[in-house]
Design a protein around this motif. Sequence first.
Motif, PDB file in Angstrom:
ATOM      1  N   GLY A 128      56.807  29.651  29.760  1.00 14.62           N
ATOM      2  CA  GLY A 128      56.804  30.837  30.616  1.00 14.62           C
ATOM      3  C   GLY A 128      55.939  31.958  30.078  1.00 14.62           C
ATOM      4  N   ALA A 129      55.844  32.066  28.765  1.00 16.08           N
ATOM      5  CA  ALA A 129      55.118  33.184  28.147  1.00 16.08           C
ATOM      6  C   ALA A 129      53.609  33.117  28.401  1.00 16.08           C
ATOM      7  CB  ALA A 129      55.389  33.219  26.645  1.00 16.08           C
ATOM      8  N   ILE A 130      53.115  31.937  28.670  1.00 18.12           N
ATOM      9  CA  ILE A 130      51.673  31.802  28.930  1.00 18.12           C
ATOM     10  C   ILE A 130      51.428  31.729  30.441  1.00 18.12           C
ATOM     11  CG2 ILE A 130      51.008  30.871  26.676  1.00 18.12           C
ATOM     12  CD1 ILE A 130      51.255  28.061  27.840  1.00 18.12           C
ATOM     13  N   MET A 131      51.949  32.745  31.116  1.00 20.88           N
ATOM     14  CA  MET A 131      51.808  32.902  32.570  1.00 20.88           C
ATOM     15  C   MET A 131      52.269  31.649  33.343  1.00 20.88           C
ATOM     16  SD  MET A 131      48.378  35.273  32.884  1.00 20.88           S
ATOM     17  CE  MET A 131      47.255  33.915  32.780  1.00 20.88           C
ATOM     18  N   TYR A 132      53.324  31.027  32.849  1.00 16.48           N
ATOM     19  CA  TYR A 132      53.950  29.863  33.465  1.00 16.48           C
ATOM     20  C   TYR A 132      53.046  28.634  33.543  1.00 16.48           C
ATOM     21  CZ  TYR A 132      57.715  33.049  34.424  1.00 16.48           C
ATOM     22  OH  TYR A 132      58.726  33.949  34.269  1.00 16.48           O
ATOM     23  N   VAL A 133      51.926  28.671  32.829  1.00 16.75           N
ATOM     24  CA  VAL A 133      51.026  27.526  32.800  1.00 16.75           C
ATOM     25  C   VAL A 133      51.750  26.312  32.219  1.00 16.75           C
ATOM     26  CG1 VAL A 133      48.907  26.597  31.750  1.00 16.75           C
ATOM     27  CG2 VAL A 133      48.917  28.893  32.747  1.00 16.75           C
ATOM     28  N   GLY A 134      52.630  26.545  31.240  1.00 20.12           N
ATOM     29  CA  GLY A 134      53.387  25.450  30.649  1.00 20.12           C
ATOM     30  C   GLY A 134      54.235  24.706  31.661  1.00 20.12           C
ATOM     31  N   TYR A 135      54.765  25.407  32.648  1.00 21.73           N
ATOM     32  CA  TYR A 135      55.526  24.772  33.723  1.00 21.73           C
ATOM     33  C   TYR A 135      54.594  24.056  34.701  1.00 21.73           C
ATOM     34  CZ  TYR A 135      59.886  27.195  32.515  1.00 21.73           C
ATOM     35  OH  TYR A 135      61.023  27.627  31.885  1.00 21.73           O
ATOM     36  N   ILE A 136      53.514  24.715  35.051  1.00 24.24           N
ATOM     37  CA  ILE A 136      52.571  24.178  36.041  1.00 24.24           C
ATOM     38  C   ILE A 136      51.936  22.880  35.549  1.00 24.24           C
ATOM     39  CG2 ILE A 136      50.418  24.681  37.266  1.00 24.24           C
ATOM     40  CD1 ILE A 136      51.345  27.684  37.183  1.00 24.24           C
ATOM     41  N   MET A 137      51.836  22.719  34.228  1.00 29.87           N
ATOM     42  CA  MET A 137      51.271  21.496  33.656  1.00 29.87           C
ATOM     43  C   MET A 137      51.957  20.247  34.192  1.00 29.87           C
ATOM     44  SD  MET A 137      50.827  22.663  29.682  1.00 29.87           S
ATOM     45  CE  MET A 137      50.648  20.989  29.085  1.00 29.87           C
TER      46      MET A 137
END
Length: 160
Positions: A128-137
């Motif tokens: 979440g801390a990296i603009m939710y990119v971790g989730y979008i992956m």
Amino acid sequence: MHEEEYYEYAGFGQRFLAIIIDVIILGVCGSGVAMLFGGLFIGTAGGSAMLSDGEIGEGAMLVGVLLYLVFIFSMMVAGWLYFALQESSSKMATLGKRAVGIVVTDMEGNRISFARATGRYFGKMISGAIMYVGYIMAAFTEKKQALHDMIANSLVMKDH
């Protein structure tokens, strides 16, 4: 051990719907806790909170801040335990994941440990801390893994 080929990876949409359900459940529970803490504040400082000029007294402010910090800490612990205990349980899923028919597994399709579920939960903070990119992956990786799944060496699969 399960054969990985037998299972299908959970899609981004299923995972997103599951987290929405889990956030609603935690929000409803959190609201109840907030009302309890609000009642404690009113009961503890309510009668003496107002000074003669209508301002809130320092003691009441201190009690309010301390209760707020206790509330925030308790919600963080509740979120961690909600996810880690359920995902490491025999059900292998939170209530939201169960509702949409998905489970969390290790790389072989087995139940994850509480320690791995804990790592996965705190890995979500990085996701979440990296603009939710971790989730979008999860929408783009081969095994549909989010960053926190990669950190914990886990998979989210459809429950067959």
